[in-house]
Scaffold this motif. Structure first.
Motif, PDB file in Angstrom:
ATOM      1  N   ASN A 115      -8.540   0.017   4.295  1.00  0.00           N
ATOM      2  CA  ASN A 115      -8.116   1.097   5.184  1.00  0.00           C
ATOM      3  C   ASN A 115      -6.904   0.620   5.972  1.00  0.00           C
ATOM      4  O   ASN A 115      -6.999  -0.338   6.748  1.00  0.00           O
ATOM      5  N   TYR A 116      -5.769   1.287   5.750  1.00  0.00           N
ATOM      6  CA  TYR A 116      -4.521   0.832   6.353  1.00  0.00           C
ATOM      7  C   TYR A 116      -3.965   1.918   7.273  1.00  0.00           C
ATOM      8  O   TYR A 116      -4.039   3.118   6.948  1.00  0.00           O
ATOM      9  N   PRO A 117      -3.407   1.512   8.429  1.00  0.00           N
ATOM     10  CA  PRO A 117      -2.860   2.499   9.375  1.00  0.00           C
ATOM     11  C   PRO A 117      -1.880   3.467   8.701  1.00  0.00           C
ATOM     12  O   PRO A 117      -1.060   3.057   7.877  1.00  0.00           O
ATOM     13  N   PHE A 118      -1.965   4.732   9.067  1.00  0.00           N
ATOM     14  CA  PHE A 118      -1.150   5.830   8.544  1.00  0.00           C
ATOM     15  C   PHE A 118      -1.538   6.230   7.117  1.00  0.00           C
ATOM     16  O   PHE A 118      -1.569   7.410   6.784  1.00  0.00           O
ATOM     17  N   LEU A 119      -1.814   5.241   6.273  1.00  0.00           N
ATOM     18  CA  LEU A 119      -2.003   5.526   4.845  1.00  0.00           C
ATOM     19  C   LEU A 119      -3.463   5.749   4.467  1.00  0.00           C
ATOM     20  O   LEU A 119      -3.743   6.276   3.386  1.00  0.00           O
ATOM     21  N   GLY A 120      -4.377   5.318   5.319  1.00  0.00           N
ATOM     22  CA  GLY A 120      -5.791   5.482   4.997  1.00  0.00           C
ATOM     23  C   GLY A 120      -6.244   4.517   3.913  1.00  0.00           C
ATOM     24  O   GLY A 120      -5.898   3.336   3.921  1.00  0.00           O
ATOM     25  N   ARG A 121      -6.991   5.027   2.938  1.00  0.00           N
ATOM     26  CA  ARG A 121      -7.557   4.179   1.885  1.00  0.00           C
ATOM     27  C   ARG A 121      -6.483   3.837   0.846  1.00  0.00           C
ATOM     28  O   ARG A 121      -5.898   4.726   0.230  1.00  0.00           O
ATOM     29  N   VAL A 122      -6.254   2.539   0.679  1.00  0.00           N
ATOM     30  CA  VAL A 122      -5.255   2.057  -0.288  1.00  0.00           C
ATOM     31  C   VAL A 122      -5.973   1.213  -1.335  1.00  0.00           C
ATOM     32  O   VAL A 122      -6.690   0.264  -1.001  1.00  0.00           O
ATOM     33  N   HIS A 123      -5.781   1.554  -2.598  1.00  0.00           N
ATOM     34  CA  HIS A 123      -6.431   0.813  -3.688  1.00  0.00           C
ATOM     35  C   HIS A 123      -5.708  -0.515  -3.914  1.00  0.00           C
ATOM     36  O   HIS A 123      -4.488  -0.547  -4.081  1.00  0.00           O
ATOM     37  N   VAL A 124      -6.472  -1.616  -3.917  1.00  0.00           N
ATOM     38  CA  VAL A 124      -5.860  -2.939  -4.081  1.00  0.00           C
ATOM     39  C   VAL A 124      -6.444  -3.712  -5.262  1.00  0.00           C
ATOM     40  O   VAL A 124      -5.880  -4.733  -5.670  1.00  0.00           O
ATOM     41  N   GLU A 125      -7.555  -3.261  -5.794  1.00  0.00           N
ATOM     42  CA  GLU A 125      -8.214  -3.974  -6.898  1.00  0.00           C
ATOM     43  C   GLU A 125      -7.308  -4.032  -8.127  1.00  0.00           C
ATOM     44  O   GLU A 125      -6.782  -3.021  -8.591  1.00  0.00           O
ATOM     45  N   GLY A 126      -7.072  -5.243  -8.640  1.00  0.00           N
ATOM     46  CA  GLY A 126      -6.344  -5.400  -9.890  1.00  0.00           C
ATOM     47  C   GLY A 126      -4.834  -5.360  -9.793  1.00  0.00           C
ATOM     48  O   GLY A 126      -4.148  -5.379 -10.821  1.00  0.00           O
ATOM     49  N   VAL A 127      -4.276  -5.316  -8.569  1.00  0.00           N
ATOM     50  CA  VAL A 127      -2.818  -5.312  -8.426  1.00  0.00           C
ATOM     51  C   VAL A 127      -2.359  -6.674  -7.912  1.00  0.00           C
ATOM     52  O   VAL A 127      -3.128  -7.432  -7.326  1.00  0.00           O
ATOM     53  N   SER A 128      -1.085  -6.987  -8.121  1.00  0.00           N
ATOM     54  CA  SER A 128      -0.523  -8.224  -7.588  1.00  0.00           C
ATOM     55  C   SER A 128      -0.076  -7.996  -6.149  1.00  0.00           C
ATOM     56  O   SER A 128       0.017  -6.848  -5.684  1.00  0.00           O
ATOM     57  N   VAL A 129       0.222  -9.080  -5.431  1.00  0.00           N
ATOM     58  CA  VAL A 129       0.690  -8.923  -4.051  1.00  0.00           C
ATOM     59  C   VAL A 129       2.022  -8.175  -4.024  1.00  0.00           C
ATOM     60  O   VAL A 129       2.299  -7.412  -3.086  1.00  0.00           O
TER      61      VAL A 129
ATOM     62  N   GLU B   2       3.017  -5.836  -6.196  1.00  0.00           N
ATOM     63  CA  GLU B   2       2.738  -4.416  -6.428  1.00  0.00           C
ATOM     64  C   GLU B   2       2.168  -3.765  -5.172  1.00  0.00           C
ATOM     65  O   GLU B   2       2.491  -2.613  -4.854  1.00  0.00           O
ATOM     66  N   LEU B   3       1.340  -4.511  -4.436  1.00  0.00           N
ATOM     67  CA  LEU B   3       0.795  -3.974  -3.190  1.00  0.00           C
ATOM     68  C   LEU B   3       1.895  -3.807  -2.149  1.00  0.00           C
ATOM     69  O   LEU B   3       1.918  -2.808  -1.411  1.00  0.00           O
TER      70      LEU B   3
ATOM     71  N   LEU C  79       2.680  -0.201  -0.393  1.00  0.00           N
ATOM     72  CA  LEU C  79       2.678   0.008   1.057  1.00  0.00           C
ATOM     73  C   LEU C  79       4.054   0.449   1.549  1.00  0.00           C
ATOM     74  O   LEU C  79       4.166   1.313   2.435  1.00  0.00           O
ATOM     75  N   THR C  80       5.098  -0.144   0.973  1.00  0.00           N
ATOM     76  CA  THR C  80       6.463   0.221   1.377  1.00  0.00           C
ATOM     77  C   THR C  80       6.733   1.698   1.098  1.00  0.00           C
ATOM     78  O   THR C  80       7.247   2.432   1.954  1.00  0.00           O
ATOM     79  N   ARG C  81       6.376   2.151  -0.101  1.00  0.00           N
ATOM     80  CA  ARG C  81       6.597   3.562  -0.454  1.00  0.00           C
ATOM     81  C   ARG C  81       5.792   4.486   0.459  1.00  0.00           C
ATOM     82  O   ARG C  81       6.277   5.536   0.903  1.00  0.00           O
TER      83      ARG C  81
ATOM     84  N   ASP D 231       7.311   7.244   3.468  1.00  0.00           N
ATOM     85  CA  ASP D 231       7.059   8.675   3.311  1.00  0.00           C
ATOM     86  C   ASP D 231       6.672   9.309   4.651  1.00  0.00           C
ATOM     87  O   ASP D 231       5.528   9.711   4.876  1.00  0.00           O
ATOM     88  N   GLY D 232       7.646   9.337   5.582  1.00  0.00           N
ATOM     89  CA  GLY D 232       7.462  10.037   6.841  1.00  0.00           C
ATOM     90  C   GLY D 232       6.997   9.204   8.008  1.00  0.00           C
ATOM     91  O   GLY D 232       6.746   9.746   9.093  1.00  0.00           O
ATOM     92  N   TYR D 233       6.887   7.868   7.846  1.00  0.00           N
ATOM     93  CA  TYR D 233       6.379   7.043   8.945  1.00  0.00           C
ATOM     94  C   TYR D 233       7.425   6.051   9.466  1.00  0.00           C
ATOM     95  O   TYR D 233       7.725   6.013  10.653  1.00  0.00           O
ATOM     96  N   ILE D 234       7.975   5.220   8.587  1.00  0.00           N
ATOM     97  CA  ILE D 234       8.957   4.209   8.984  1.00  0.00           C
ATOM     98  C   ILE D 234      10.144   4.314   8.035  1.00  0.00           C
ATOM     99  O   ILE D 234       9.964   4.407   6.812  1.00  0.00           O
TER     100      ILE D 234
END
Length: 251
Positions: free
Chosen positions: A60-74, A76-77, A81-83, A87-90
Motif C-alpha cells: 500500500n503506497y501513498p497516493f497510489l494505493g495497492r501496488v503489485h510488486v510480486e515478480g518484478v525487479s527493483v 521495474e518497480l 511508481l514513477t509513472r 499521473d497527477g501527483y508529482i
C-alpha cells in the motif's frame, strides 16, 4: 610511478567489473514475499518507506494505493511508481528502490546451524554451508539435494558444492556414512570421507578382534548388492552407504 598507475587502473577495472555484475544480478532479481525493500523519493519524505513484502504480493503506497510488486525487479518497480506519481501527483518524481534484505534461503541436514539465512548475490552451496556454521563430521561433501524456487514452480536436483543458490531455495546436506559390524572392537556407523580405505575404516572401529579374519570381509553397498574387495583387502576403497562385515577366522 608507471607501476603505480598500472595497479590503479587494474584496481579500478576490477571494481567496475564487480559493480556491473552486481547491477546485472539486481536487474534479474525478482521480488517476492520475504524481501525487504526501501522506497525513496527525492525531496518527498512522506513518500519514503521501508517495507517487508508479504504473501499478498502487493504494498500500500501513498497516493497510489495497492501496488503489485510480486515478480518484478527493483527497476521495474521504480518505473511503475514513477509513472503512477507522475499521473497527477508529482511533476518529475525521482524514485529509487533498493533491497535492504533479500528473502531467505534454507539449509538443513548435516550442517552445524541449519535454518533460514538471508540470500546474497553470488551465493553458492559452499558459501551457504559456511553461513550455516560448516559441515558436521557426517556430512557429504560431493552431492547436495536442492529444491529450487523458480517463477514456473519448484524443481529439485542433486548438485555440486559450487552450484548457485537463489532466494527461497532449500538445500539438504545428506550424510556420508559407512557401517561396520562383526569382528571389530567398536561396531557402528562412522563418517565416510572420500578415499577412505578398509584399513582406515577398521581403525575407526577400534581395530580387529583376536578372532577376526583379515581376508574374510564382505561389503554390501547401499543398493543392497555385494561389492568386490581388492586383492589387497585393506586397500579397498569404502563408499558412503557401504556395510562392512568382518568375519571370524576358524584357524
Amino acid at each position: 610511478m608507471i607501476l603505480l598507475r598500472t595497479l590503479a587502473v587494474l584496481v579500478l577495472s576490477v571494481m567496475l567489473f564487480s559493480a556491473d555484475r552486481i547491477d546485472a544480478a539486481e536487474q534479474e532479481y525478482r521480488l517476492a514475499s520475504g524481501d525487504t525493500i526501501l522506497i525513496h523519493v527525492f525531496g518527498e519524505d512522506e513518500l519514503n518507506m521501508q517495507v517487508r513484502l508479504d504473501a499478498t504480493g502487493v504494498i500500500n503506497y501513498p497516493f497510489l494505493g495497492r501496488v503489485h510488486v510480486e515478480g518484478v525487479s527493483v527497476y521495474e518497480l521504480e518505473s511503475r511508481l514513477t509513472r503512477g506519481l507522475q499521473d497527477g501527483y508529482i511533476k518529475s518524481p525521482q524514485v529509487n528502490v533498493s533491497i535492504v534484505e533479500h528473502r531467505p534461503f534454507f539449509i538443513e541436514g548435516e550442517v552445524k546451524k541449519p535454518g533460514g539465512y538471508p540470500f546474497m548475490p553470488g551465493l553458492t552451496i559452499r558459501k551457504a554451508v559456511s553461513l550455516a556454521g560448516g559441515f558436521t563430521e557426517y556430512a557429504t561433501r560431493q552431492s547436495f539435494y536442492v529444491v529450487y524456487e523458480k517463477p514456473a514452480g519448484r524443481s529439485s536436483v542433486n548438485v555440486g558444492v559450487d552450484a548457485p543458490i537463489g532466494p527461497g531455495d532449500s538445500i539438504t546436506v545428506g550424510k556420508s556414512i559407512f557401517y561396520i559390524s562383526g569382528e571389530v572392537n567398536k561396531p557402528d556407523g562412522y563418517p565416510c570421507r572420500p578415499g577412505l580405505t578398509m584399513r582406515e575404516a577398521i581403525s575407526l572401529a577400534g581395530g580387529l578382534t583376536e578372532r577376526a579374519s583379515e581376508r574374510k570381509i564382505d561389503i554390501i553397498s547401499k543398493d543392497g548388492t555385494e561389492r568386490a574387495v581388492e586383492d589387497d583387502v585393506m586397500s579397498t576403497k569404502i563408499e558412503s552407504g557401504d556395510s562392512i562385515r568382518v568375519k571370524q577366522s576358524f584357524f
